[in-house]
Design a protein around this motif. Structure first.
Motif, PDB file in Angstrom:
ATOM      1  N   ALA A   1       1.041   4.396  -2.675  1.00 57.32           N
ATOM      2  CA  ALA A   1       0.773   5.450  -2.156  1.00 57.32           C
ATOM      3  C   ALA A   1       1.781   6.431  -2.720  1.00 57.32           C
ATOM      4  O   ALA A   1       1.808   7.838  -3.189  1.00 57.32           O
ATOM      5  CB  ALA A   1       0.538   5.771  -0.670  1.00 57.32           C
TER       6      ALA A   1
ATOM      7  N   TYR B   1      -2.816   5.691  -4.864  1.00 56.26           N
ATOM      8  CA  TYR B   1      -3.862   5.920  -3.909  1.00 56.26           C
ATOM      9  C   TYR B   1      -3.451   7.239  -3.556  1.00 56.26           C
ATOM     10  O   TYR B   1      -2.185   7.773  -3.166  1.00 56.26           O
ATOM     11  CB  TYR B   1      -3.241   4.934  -2.694  1.00 56.26           C
ATOM     12  CG  TYR B   1      -3.637   3.638  -2.999  1.00 56.26           C
ATOM     13  CD1 TYR B   1      -4.780   3.143  -3.749  1.00 56.26           C
ATOM     14  CD2 TYR B   1      -2.963   2.629  -2.563  1.00 56.26           C
ATOM     15  CE1 TYR B   1      -5.122   1.668  -4.093  1.00 56.26           C
ATOM     16  CE2 TYR B   1      -3.073   1.034  -2.885  1.00 56.26           C
ATOM     17  CZ  TYR B   1      -4.329   0.915  -3.549  1.00 56.26           C
ATOM     18  OH  TYR B   1      -4.463  -0.750  -3.831  1.00 56.26           O
TER      19      TYR B   1
ATOM     20  N   TYR C   1       0.813  -1.474  -0.021  1.00 55.26           N
ATOM     21  CA  TYR C   1       0.070  -0.056  -0.075  1.00 55.26           C
ATOM     22  C   TYR C   1       0.766   1.184   0.063  1.00 55.26           C
ATOM     23  O   TYR C   1       0.572   2.435  -0.579  1.00 55.26           O
ATOM     24  CB  TYR C   1      -0.864   0.135   1.271  1.00 55.26           C
ATOM     25  CG  TYR C   1      -2.133  -0.918   1.072  1.00 55.26           C
ATOM     26  CD1 TYR C   1      -3.216  -0.338   0.082  1.00 55.26           C
ATOM     27  CD2 TYR C   1      -2.323  -2.049   1.858  1.00 55.26           C
ATOM     28  CE1 TYR C   1      -4.378  -1.105  -0.072  1.00 55.26           C
ATOM     29  CE2 TYR C   1      -3.672  -2.833   1.696  1.00 55.26           C
ATOM     30  CZ  TYR C   1      -4.585  -2.332   0.703  1.00 55.26           C
ATOM     31  OH  TYR C   1      -5.730  -3.107   0.662  1.00 55.26           O
TER      32      TYR C   1
END
Length: 281
Positions: free
Chosen positions: A274, A279, A270
């Protein structure tokens, strides 16, 4: 709505090794490969690369990245179905210059023929290749048992649930005993419960056969849950920005949250996305 009557994969009673499964997985090596669509035209598009791959025999490797980053293109290049614009690809140390036959491919859509039964769809491999029908049938029967769809051999695709159809597709990809299995988001159209079960059954089958697997997914849980290594890709033109080795015991549980390490692997991926701007929280 068709009820999913898939059963958990059976504990091996007839090992696949007893049905001709003696081929070990193939190695896949790629150096500096790129893919440019419309090359030589007025508006060429660089879809992928450059990327390098070094997949060992029998290894399970996942590619994960945002939509349009070139994951599926990488799979097509590894199969020889698409030529690379630049760079080289070797399978078992031999240059890849054309589509190879010792490969099984599973797509998100099962691509079964509606007018053939489940077994007839699997046996299509034997018909096309002109190989021994008795040996293929024996192997197909073991695969139906191992994939939890025994008893569905004479049903047509319209009589099967989505999960069962995809299991038939996996059996079709494996029945000719390929050295490598390429899977392009094979569980993307399935519900969460079915995805969890089929993921487990695929892992158990892989542990038994040790085919080399290149697995394309958007799911971080699938990538971590199945893989020896996860290769994280950037946006288009896709490049491999990080390699993550997954050190979790096998077979892995249905609920990966049992392992604190899983959360760490997931958080790491993640954070990469990011940082890449995939994201925006």
């Amino acid at each position: 709505m068709i009820q999913d009557t898939t059963k958990p994969a059976a504990t091996p009673s007839t090992p696949l090794s007893g049905a001709g499964d003696t081929r070990i997985g193939a190695s896949i090596r790629a150096a500096g490969i790129t893919k440019v669509y419309g090359q030589g035209g007025a508006d060429p598009f660089l879809a992928l690369g450059p990327i390098d791959l070094d997949i060992k025999p029998g290894e399970f490797v996942s590619l994960i990245g945002p939509s349009g980053c070139g994951k599926s293109t990488t799979l097509l290049l590894a199969s020889g179905l698409e030529p690379a614009s630049e760079g080289t690809i070797e399978v078992d140390g031999k240059p890849l210059t054309k589509p190879i036959s010792e490969v099984g491919i599973v797509f998100q859509d099962h691509l079964l023929l509606d007018f053939r039964t489940a077994m007839q769809n699997v046996m299509l491999q034997q018909e096309i290749r002109g190989l021994d029908a008795k040996e293929f049938r024996s192997r197909a029967e073991v695969l139906f048992e191992r994939l939890g769809i025994k008893g569905s051999e004479d049903k047509y695709p319209r009589q099967l649930s989505g999960g069962m159809r995809q299991r038939v597709s996996i059996a079709r990809a494996l029945v000719h005993n390929p050295s490598m299995l390429l899977m392009d988001e094979p569980f993307g159209a399935l519900d969460a419960i079915t995805r969890t079960q089929i993921r487990h059954d695929l892992e158990m089958l892989w542990l038994e056969t040790r085919k080399t697997v290149l697995f394309i997914t958007h799911s971080i849980e699938e990538a971590v849950g199945l893989s020896d290594r996860v290769l994280v890709m950037s946006q288009s033109p896709g490049q491999i920005v990080e390699e993550i080795r997954i050190d979790l015991p096998r077979p892995r549980p249905a609920h990966l949250g049992e392992y604190p390490e899983f959360a760490k692997y997931a958080e790491r991926i993640y954070k990469i996305f990011a940082k890449l701007g995939v994201y925006k929280f």
